[in-house]
Design a protein around this motif. Structure first.
Motif, mmCIF file in Angstrom:
data_model
loop_
_atom_site.group_PDB
_atom_site.id
_atom_site.type_symbol
_atom_site.label_atom_id
_atom_site.label_comp_id
_atom_site.label_asym_id
_atom_site.label_seq_id
_atom_site.Cartn_x
_atom_site.Cartn_y
_atom_site.Cartn_z
ATOM 1 N N SER A 55 0.828 -1.209 0.000
ATOM 2 C CA SER A 55 0.000 0.000 0.000
ATOM 3 C C SER A 55 0.863 1.260 0.000
ATOM 4 C CB SER A 55 -0.933 -0.004 1.211
ATOM 5 O OG SER A 55 -0.188 -0.030 2.417
ATOM 6 N N THR A 56 1.999 1.227 0.713
ATOM 7 C CA THR A 56 2.890 2.397 0.741
ATOM 8 C C THR A 56 3.495 2.653 -0.632
ATOM 9 O OG1 THR A 56 3.409 1.930 3.061
ATOM 10 C CG2 THR A 56 4.892 3.419 1.861
ATOM 11 N N LYS A 57 3.982 1.610 -1.287
ATOM 12 C CA LYS A 57 4.560 1.766 -2.623
ATOM 13 C C LYS A 57 3.515 2.255 -3.618
ATOM 14 C CE LYS A 57 8.211 -1.717 -2.112
ATOM 15 N NZ LYS A 57 8.726 -3.033 -2.567
ATOM 16 N N TYR A 58 2.306 1.701 -3.501
ATOM 17 C CA TYR A 58 1.250 2.116 -4.423
ATOM 18 C C TYR A 58 0.890 3.585 -4.214
ATOM 19 C CZ TYR A 58 -3.351 2.402 -6.575
ATOM 20 O OH TYR A 58 -4.425 2.786 -7.339
ATOM 21 N N PHE A 59 0.758 3.998 -2.968
ATOM 22 C CA PHE A 59 0.360 5.381 -2.685
ATOM 23 C C PHE A 59 1.419 6.366 -3.167
ATOM 24 C CE2 PHE A 59 0.543 9.057 0.191
ATOM 25 C CZ PHE A 59 -0.695 9.607 -0.075
ATOM 26 N N LEU A 60 2.694 6.101 -2.888
ATOM 27 C CA LEU A 60 3.756 7.028 -3.283
ATOM 28 C C LEU A 60 3.863 7.133 -4.796
ATOM 29 C CD1 LEU A 60 6.540 6.116 -0.685
ATOM 30 C CD2 LEU A 60 4.998 8.083 -0.663
ATOM 31 N N THR A 61 3.733 6.004 -5.478
ATOM 32 C CA THR A 61 3.823 6.028 -6.945
ATOM 33 C C THR A 61 2.663 6.789 -7.561
ATOM 34 O OG1 THR A 61 4.887 3.854 -6.846
ATOM 35 C CG2 THR A 61 4.102 4.591 -8.989
ATOM 36 N N GLN A 62 1.452 6.514 -7.086
ATOM 37 C CA GLN A 62 0.289 7.204 -7.621
ATOM 38 C C GLN A 62 0.311 8.692 -7.283
ATOM 39 O OE1 GLN A 62 -2.035 5.503 -9.598
ATOM 40 N NE2 GLN A 62 -0.412 3.974 -9.403
ATOM 41 N N ALA A 63 0.836 9.040 -6.122
ATOM 42 C CA ALA A 63 0.943 10.460 -5.761
ATOM 43 C C ALA A 63 1.907 11.187 -6.689
ATOM 44 C CB ALA A 63 1.389 10.589 -4.308
ATOM 45 N N ALA A 64 3.022 10.525 -7.036
ATOM 46 C CA ALA A 64 3.971 11.140 -7.967
ATOM 47 C C ALA A 64 3.337 11.345 -9.343
ATOM 48 C CB ALA A 64 5.216 10.270 -8.078
ATOM 49 N N ALA A 65 2.571 10.355 -9.810
ATOM 50 C CA ALA A 65 1.895 10.490 -11.101
ATOM 51 C C ALA A 65 0.859 11.615 -11.065
ATOM 52 C CB ALA A 65 1.231 9.165 -11.479
ATOM 53 N N SER A 66 0.110 11.711 -9.985
ATOM 54 C CA SER A 66 -0.881 12.788 -9.863
ATOM 55 C C SER A 66 -0.224 14.158 -9.830
ATOM 56 C CB SER A 66 -1.720 12.575 -8.596
ATOM 57 O OG SER A 66 -2.416 11.353 -8.649
ATOM 58 N N ALA A 67 0.938 14.250 -9.185
ATOM 59 C CA ALA A 67 1.657 15.524 -9.150
ATOM 60 C C ALA A 67 2.098 15.937 -10.556
ATOM 61 C CB ALA A 67 2.866 15.402 -8.222
#
Length: 351
Positions: A55-67
């Motif tokens: 969940s941590t890896k997924y959240f950080l990756t998706q947050a970077a894409a959203s940024a």
């Protein structure tokens, strides 16, 4: 977890309707964020270190894409004053947004989060991540398809098909194999989006049905590695047969459903003059075909040595059948006639 299921399904439905009814980048960005927040409880539904890590890896990756998406929209709004996704005319900003959506989908070289996340999830929860979660970015790429650089698209698709097939050759964990399979299948879905977006819709629809059938059968068999599949046919022969159909359909062998989008994609790429792209994608698909056939061989074509006189392991007889698994597995079957009809329809649309 059952308490939150209606909330999760309702949110996913609302975000899908936002993607289908709006072309404004801010609304689409909000829908992407809601999708991310909805999937997080599905990943971290157990207090297990592997689930927390996924969940941590997924959240950080998706947050970077959203940024990256909101950064591209901000620069486009400053330069042009437009907020619609079809108004992003700057080639640099279009490429940045396209790569951000590739991160959301999990294509190479941004694929690192997909196998680790799927490894920490339950098979049924993985269905949402591998199918419904990718619907929003696919819709955005569909709307941006006339603006996407085909060289970037073809390079990422070829890399995704090759790397996913290569990493799956020596993999023994079934969940990671499913993740690599998803990366390879998405490369076939996106390589043709610029020239024939209707083929992208068809490929994603057939992929969603087949991967759902595969994950449901794997959960029913309670298998986590390839070695566990050796006993699956003796325990549940019908379920193993359905798994075989789904795997062979994912590999793209005729006359199964997975053969249809690959055939039409190659035909369209050749018609557009991208012969080398079609040839490279075909060669890369041979790598994926190997581990599909290995899964099929272990699940339905081998019988492990028994030290007892019985031909099959003991199992409790039951009359219950899983209608969902049976329906999805049968939907993975198709005839060459259906492929021929779809090919004729596609050519008529081109004219």
């Amino acid at each position: 977890m059952p308490i939150f299921q209606p909330i999760i399904l309702t949110t996913l439905t609302i975000t899908t309707l936002i993607f289908l009814s709006s072309t404004h980048l801010v609304l689409m960005w909000v829908a992407l964020e809601l999708n991310t927040l909805v999937v997080l409880p599905l990943i971290a539904n157990k207090s297990h270190p592997r689930s927390i890590e996924a969940s941590t890896k997924y959240f950080l990756t998706q947050a970077a894409a959203s940024a990256l998406i909101i950064f591209s929209w901000t620069l486009n709004y400053i330069t042009t004053g437009g907020g619609q996704i079809t108004e992003v005319t700057n080639q640099v900003l279009t490429t940045i947004m396209t790569l951000a959506l590739f991160i959301k989908i999990g294509l190479v070289p941004f694929h690192f989060w997909v196998p680790e996340t799927i490894q920490g999830m339950a098979p049924t929860a993985s269905i949402f991540l591998l199918t419904w979660q990718k619907l929003g970015p696919l819709i955005m790429l569909y709307l941006m398809s006339p603006l996407i650089n085909f060289e970037v698209l073809s390079a990422v698709s070829i890399l995704s098909a090759t790397v996913a097939g290569w990493l799956g050759l020596n993999q023994t964990q079934i969940r990671k194999l499913v993740a690599f399979s998803s990366i390879a299948q998405m490369s076939w879905t996106l390589v043709i989006i610029k020239y024939a977006p209707s083929l992208t819709i068809l490929a994603f629809y057939l992929y969603s049905i087949t991967i759902s059938a595969t994950l449901l059968t794997l959960e029913k068999l309670s298998t986590t590695s390839i070695n566990n599949l050796l006993l699956s046919f003796q325990k549940a022969p019908v379920t193993s047969l359905l798994l075989t159909i789904s795997l062979l359909s994912l590999s793209g062998l005729p006359p199964l459903a997975g053969f249809l989008p690959k055939w039409l994609t190659i035909d369209q790429l050749v018609a557009e003059g991208a012969i080398w792209v079609a040839f490279t994608m075909l060669m890369a698909s041979l790598l994926s075909l190997f581990f599909y056939l290995r899964l099929w061989y272990n699940s339905a074509s081998t019988l492990p040595p028994n030290t007892i006189n019985t031909q099959r392991l003991w199992r409790k007889p039951t009359q219950q059948t899983n209608l969902t698994i049976n329906s999805l597995a049968m939907a993975a079957l198709t005839l060459i006639l259906a492929a021929t009809m779809m090919k004729a329809i596609t050519k008529q649309e081109a004219y």
